[in-house]
Scaffold this motif. Structure first.
Motif, PDB file in Angstrom:
ATOM      1  N   VAL A  85       5.987  -0.459   9.364  1.00 29.95           N
ATOM      2  CA  VAL A  85       4.689  -1.178   9.408  1.00 29.95           C
ATOM      3  C   VAL A  85       4.144  -0.723   7.943  1.00 29.95           C
ATOM      4  N   LEU A  86       3.870   0.420   7.876  1.00 30.86           N
ATOM      5  CA  LEU A  86       3.516   0.953   6.300  1.00 30.86           C
ATOM      6  C   LEU A  86       3.938   0.231   5.180  1.00 30.86           C
ATOM      7  N   ALA A  87       5.387   0.214   5.346  1.00 26.82           N
ATOM      8  CA  ALA A  87       6.109  -0.540   4.123  1.00 26.82           C
ATOM      9  C   ALA A  87       5.935  -1.952   4.036  1.00 26.82           C
ATOM     10  N   ARG A  88       5.625  -2.617   5.049  1.00 25.62           N
ATOM     11  CA  ARG A  88       5.453  -4.068   5.181  1.00 25.62           C
ATOM     12  C   ARG A  88       3.731  -4.407   4.814  1.00 25.62           C
TER      13      ARG A  88
ATOM     14  N   LYS B 187      -2.152   5.556  -2.444  1.00 23.09           N
ATOM     15  CA  LYS B 187      -3.593   5.905  -2.121  1.00 23.09           C
ATOM     16  C   LYS B 187      -3.763   5.135  -0.483  1.00 23.09           C
ATOM     17  N   GLU B 188      -3.115   4.146  -0.380  1.00 23.10           N
ATOM     18  CA  GLU B 188      -3.306   3.705   0.993  1.00 23.10           C
ATOM     19  C   GLU B 188      -2.522   4.460   2.176  1.00 23.10           C
ATOM     20  N   ILE B 189      -1.555   5.040   1.838  1.00 23.99           N
ATOM     21  CA  ILE B 189      -0.716   5.916   2.540  1.00 23.99           C
ATOM     22  C   ILE B 189      -1.242   7.214   2.551  1.00 23.99           C
ATOM     23  N   GLY B 190      -1.953   7.814   1.718  1.00 33.94           N
ATOM     24  CA  GLY B 190      -2.781   8.811   1.848  1.00 33.94           C
ATOM     25  C   GLY B 190      -3.886   8.609   2.632  1.00 33.94           C
TER      26      GLY B 190
END
Length: 180
Positions: free
Chosen positions: A113-116, A125-128
């Motif tokens: 989901v994160l990768a997509r 930044k978004e994953i952080g």
């Protein structure tokens, strides 16, 4: 895929998982009597997850992330209802194997989901930001659960976490149907 709703979902399942994982060692005292039994229980969890990742990864591309997140939420809700009823160490081992499989489903789905969902240019930044909110939810859950265990029984937190997992299953199902 609505990234904000995904963060809410992941924060919720992170809170539910954090409610039980630090405390289920206390529950294991009722079913087993040694650290080696705890080692086996956790080892079975980790080994099951490790051996199932490649199959789950292939399946995820066909089934879709939302379906697997629903399976994880509802699967964990059911497993946690069974945990306080485990009174033999082999019961715990079976539950750990099921939790290992479900944990692999969750970890794989979380990453896909994160990768997509994130833009390549701002992925860090978004994953952080994602990890900030899910970690805060987990920390609050662990602290609050410590107080709950003082007032309730150890088994009751498994039932409470089961309810939170079930809610997350409804939440992701609602997201899945409302965004289709």
């Amino acid at each position: 895929m609505n990234y904000r709703r995904f963060i809410i979902y992941q924060g919720t399942v992170g809170m539910a998982a954090s409610m039980i994982f630090p405390f289920y060692v206390l529950l294991l005292k009722n079913a087993g009597g040694s650290y080696s039994q705890f080692g086996w229980a956790y080892g079975l969890f980790a080994l099951t997850a490790a051996l199932s990742y490649s199959v789950i990864g292939k399946f995820a591309d066909n089934a879709g992330d939302n379906a697997l997140l629903v399976v994880y939420s509802w699967g964990m809700a059911l497993v946690l209802i069974a945990f306080p009823l485990a009174y033999e160490i082999w019961h715990v081992y079976v539950l750990q194997i099921v939790m290992g499989l479900l944990g692999a489903v969750q970890k794989n789905s979380e990453k896909t989901v994160l990768a997509r969902s994130v833009k390549k240019e701002t992925a860090g930044k978004e994953i952080g930001r994602y990890h900030i909110w899910t970690s805060i939810g987990a920390a609050i859950a662990v602290i609050a659960t410590g107080y709950l265990v003082d007032f309730l029984t150890i088994g009751s937190i498994f039932y409470l976490a089961s309810i939170v997992f079930a809610w997350s299953g409804f939440y992701i199902m609602k997201r899945d149907t409302s965004e289709s």
